[in-house]
Write a protein that holds these residues in place. Structure first.
Motif, PDB file in Angstrom:
ATOM      1  N   ASP A  10       0.827  -1.202   0.000  1.00  0.00           N
ATOM      2  CA  ASP A  10       0.000   0.000   0.000  1.00  0.00           C
ATOM      3  C   ASP A  10       0.856   1.245   0.000  1.00  0.00           C
ATOM      4  OD1 ASP A  10      -2.645  -0.823  -0.028  1.00  0.00           O
ATOM      5  OD2 ASP A  10      -2.698  -1.162   2.127  1.00  0.00           O
ATOM      6  N   ASP A  11       0.307   2.310  -0.593  1.00  0.00           N
ATOM      7  CA  ASP A  11       0.854   3.643  -0.430  1.00  0.00           C
ATOM      8  C   ASP A  11       0.412   4.090   0.958  1.00  0.00           C
ATOM      9  OD1 ASP A  11       1.239   6.376  -0.326  1.00  0.00           O
ATOM     10  OD2 ASP A  11       0.280   6.783  -2.250  1.00  0.00           O
ATOM     11  N   PRO A  12       1.336   4.353   1.876  1.00  0.00           N
ATOM     12  CA  PRO A  12       0.938   4.695   3.246  1.00  0.00           C
ATOM     13  C   PRO A  12       0.044   5.926   3.339  1.00  0.00           C
ATOM     14  CG  PRO A  12       3.337   4.802   2.989  1.00  0.00           C
ATOM     15  CD  PRO A  12       2.759   4.352   1.683  1.00  0.00           C
ATOM     16  N   ASP A  13       0.138   6.832   2.381  1.00  0.00           N
ATOM     17  CA  ASP A  13      -0.694   8.030   2.402  1.00  0.00           C
ATOM     18  C   ASP A  13      -2.090   7.792   1.828  1.00  0.00           C
ATOM     19  OD1 ASP A  13       1.356   9.554   3.530  1.00  0.00           O
ATOM     20  OD2 ASP A  13       2.214   9.966   1.549  1.00  0.00           O
ATOM     21  N   ASN A  14      -2.229   6.785   0.986  1.00  0.00           N
ATOM     22  CA  ASN A  14      -3.508   6.456   0.360  1.00  0.00           C
ATOM     23  C   ASN A  14      -3.698   4.951   0.338  1.00  0.00           C
ATOM     24  OD1 ASN A  14      -4.505   9.102  -0.482  1.00  0.00           O
ATOM     25  ND2 ASN A  14      -2.694   9.122  -1.788  1.00  0.00           N
ATOM     26  N   PRO A  15      -3.880   4.341   1.494  1.00  0.00           N
ATOM     27  CA  PRO A  15      -3.976   2.881   1.533  1.00  0.00           C
ATOM     28  C   PRO A  15      -5.232   2.361   0.838  1.00  0.00           C
ATOM     29  CG  PRO A  15      -4.573   3.789   3.658  1.00  0.00           C
ATOM     30  CD  PRO A  15      -4.073   4.927   2.813  1.00  0.00           C
ATOM     31  N   HIS A  16      -5.128   1.136   0.367  1.00  0.00           N
ATOM     32  CA  HIS A  16      -6.247   0.440  -0.256  1.00  0.00           C
ATOM     33  C   HIS A  16      -7.010  -0.303   0.836  1.00  0.00           C
ATOM     34  CE1 HIS A  16      -8.322  -1.364  -3.673  1.00  0.00           C
ATOM     35  NE2 HIS A  16      -8.340  -2.474  -2.963  1.00  0.00           N
ATOM     36  N   TYR A  17      -8.307  -0.143   0.876  1.00  0.00           N
ATOM     37  CA  TYR A  17      -9.146  -0.769   1.888  1.00  0.00           C
ATOM     38  C   TYR A  17      -9.800  -2.025   1.326  1.00  0.00           C
ATOM     39  CZ  TYR A  17      -8.808   3.116   5.143  1.00  0.00           C
ATOM     40  OH  TYR A  17      -8.345   4.032   6.044  1.00  0.00           O
ATOM     41  N   VAL A  18      -9.757  -3.093   2.102  1.00  0.00           N
ATOM     42  CA  VAL A  18     -10.426  -4.341   1.755  1.00  0.00           C
ATOM     43  C   VAL A  18     -11.451  -4.604   2.855  1.00  0.00           C
ATOM     44  CG1 VAL A  18     -10.139  -6.811   1.318  1.00  0.00           C
ATOM     45  CG2 VAL A  18      -8.380  -5.194   0.553  1.00  0.00           C
ATOM     46  N   LEU A  19     -12.725  -4.608   2.457  1.00  0.00           N
ATOM     47  CA  LEU A  19     -13.835  -4.678   3.406  1.00  0.00           C
ATOM     48  C   LEU A  19     -14.815  -5.777   3.017  1.00  0.00           C
ATOM     49  CD1 LEU A  19     -14.582  -0.856   3.225  1.00  0.00           C
ATOM     50  CD2 LEU A  19     -13.274  -1.980   5.028  1.00  0.00           C
ATOM     51  N   ARG A  20     -15.441  -6.344   4.026  1.00  0.00           N
ATOM     52  CA  ARG A  20     -16.513  -7.315   3.800  1.00  0.00           C
ATOM     53  C   ARG A  20     -17.642  -6.983   4.764  1.00  0.00           C
ATOM     54  NH1 ARG A  20     -14.355 -13.052   3.909  1.00  0.00           N
ATOM     55  NH2 ARG A  20     -13.834 -12.617   1.762  1.00  0.00           N
ATOM     56  N   LEU A  21     -18.835  -6.800   4.211  1.00  0.00           N
ATOM     57  CA  LEU A  21     -20.017  -6.469   5.006  1.00  0.00           C
ATOM     58  C   LEU A  21     -20.958  -7.663   5.012  1.00  0.00           C
ATOM     59  CD1 LEU A  21     -21.801  -4.416   6.558  1.00  0.00           C
ATOM     60  CD2 LEU A  21     -22.667  -3.669   4.319  1.00  0.00           C
ATOM     61  N   PHE A  22     -21.242  -8.166   6.209  1.00  0.00           N
ATOM     62  CA  PHE A  22     -22.170  -9.286   6.382  1.00  0.00           C
ATOM     63  C   PHE A  22     -23.541  -8.736   6.751  1.00  0.00           C
ATOM     64  CE2 PHE A  22     -17.996 -11.044   7.106  1.00  0.00           C
ATOM     65  CZ  PHE A  22     -18.040 -12.281   6.481  1.00  0.00           C
ATOM     66  N   VAL A  23     -24.557  -9.142   5.981  1.00  0.00           N
ATOM     67  CA  VAL A  23     -25.933  -8.717   6.230  1.00  0.00           C
ATOM     68  C   VAL A  23     -26.851  -9.936   6.195  1.00  0.00           C
ATOM     69  CG1 VAL A  23     -25.589  -6.388   5.284  1.00  0.00           C
ATOM     70  CG2 VAL A  23     -26.353  -8.231   3.779  1.00  0.00           C
ATOM     71  N   THR A  24     -28.094  -9.744   6.630  1.00  0.00           N
ATOM     72  CA  THR A  24     -29.088 -10.815   6.596  1.00  0.00           C
ATOM     73  C   THR A  24     -30.236 -10.405   5.688  1.00  0.00           C
ATOM     74  OG1 THR A  24     -30.001  -9.915   8.634  1.00  0.00           O
ATOM     75  CG2 THR A  24     -28.603 -11.844   8.843  1.00  0.00           C
ATOM     76  N   GLY A  25     -30.175 -10.841   4.447  1.00  0.00           N
ATOM     77  CA  GLY A  25     -31.231 -10.541   3.496  1.00  0.00           C
ATOM     78  C   GLY A  25     -31.294  -9.066   3.156  1.00  0.00           C
ATOM     79  N   MET A  26     -32.430  -8.682   2.614  1.00  0.00           N
ATOM     80  CA  MET A  26     -32.628  -7.285   2.222  1.00  0.00           C
ATOM     81  C   MET A  26     -33.587  -6.595   3.184  1.00  0.00           C
ATOM     82  SD  MET A  26     -30.478  -6.891  -0.081  1.00  0.00           S
ATOM     83  CE  MET A  26     -30.845  -5.228  -0.534  1.00  0.00           C
ATOM     84  N   THR A  27     -33.350  -6.794   4.466  1.00  0.00           N
ATOM     85  CA  THR A  27     -34.143  -6.133   5.495  1.00  0.00           C
ATOM     86  C   THR A  27     -33.831  -4.639   5.489  1.00  0.00           C
ATOM     87  OG1 THR A  27     -32.443  -6.427   7.181  1.00  0.00           O
ATOM     88  CG2 THR A  27     -34.059  -8.225   6.937  1.00  0.00           C
ATOM     89  N   PRO A  28     -34.687  -3.827   6.075  1.00  0.00           N
ATOM     90  CA  PRO A  28     -34.382  -2.392   6.149  1.00  0.00           C
ATOM     91  C   PRO A  28     -33.031  -2.119   6.817  1.00  0.00           C
ATOM     92  CG  PRO A  28     -36.675  -2.751   6.707  1.00  0.00           C
ATOM     93  CD  PRO A  28     -36.040  -4.116   6.580  1.00  0.00           C
ATOM     94  N   ARG A  29     -32.721  -2.851   7.872  1.00  0.00           N
ATOM     95  CA  ARG A  29     -31.437  -2.657   8.562  1.00  0.00           C
ATOM     96  C   ARG A  29     -30.263  -3.006   7.652  1.00  0.00           C
ATOM     97  NH1 ARG A  29     -30.079  -4.571  14.693  1.00  0.00           N
ATOM     98  NH2 ARG A  29     -27.970  -3.783  14.694  1.00  0.00           N
TER      99      ARG A  29
END
Length: 105
Positions: A10-29
């Motif tokens: 990574d460029d320390p000033d502009n790091p690359h983010y690797v994210l994973r979002l866990f959700v349950t279906g297409m609920t409003p939340r």
């Protein structure tokens, strides 16, 4: 998502983010969490992020080994340190803090 995260530099000033979002279906939340995380990524990390959305109803095996006990859960793999943000993603300050990003009003 890039499986070989350890060898990425990574460029320390502009790091690359690797994210994973866990959700349950297409609920409003779940849809609020997806929208909030995408908005932060698109506005603060443009061109510097990978975001994978995992519906645990459709991919239940994805939570094995991830220590996901509630949804929504956002896991930040990169840049280090690994962090988990659990619960309501609509609190912008909390979300930015969890991602290690500055809060600018």
């Amino acid at each position: 998502m890039n499986a070989n995260l350890e060898n990425d530099v990574d460029d320390p000033d502009n790091p690359h983010y690797v994210l994973r979002l866990f959700v349950t279906g297409m609920t409003p939340r779940s849809t609020r969490a997806i929208r909030a995380v995408r908005d932060i990524c698109e506005s603060r990390l443009e061109g510097r992020f990978e975001l994978e959305i995992v519906d645990v109803y459709q991919q239940p095996k994805m939570i094995q080994g991830e220590q996901v006990v509630a949804t929504p859960t956002l896991i930040k793999y990169r840049p280090a340190p690994l962090r988990r943000i659990v619960g309501d993603m609509s609190d912008t300050y909390r979300l930015l803090h969890g991602l290690g990003l500055p809060f600018e009003s």
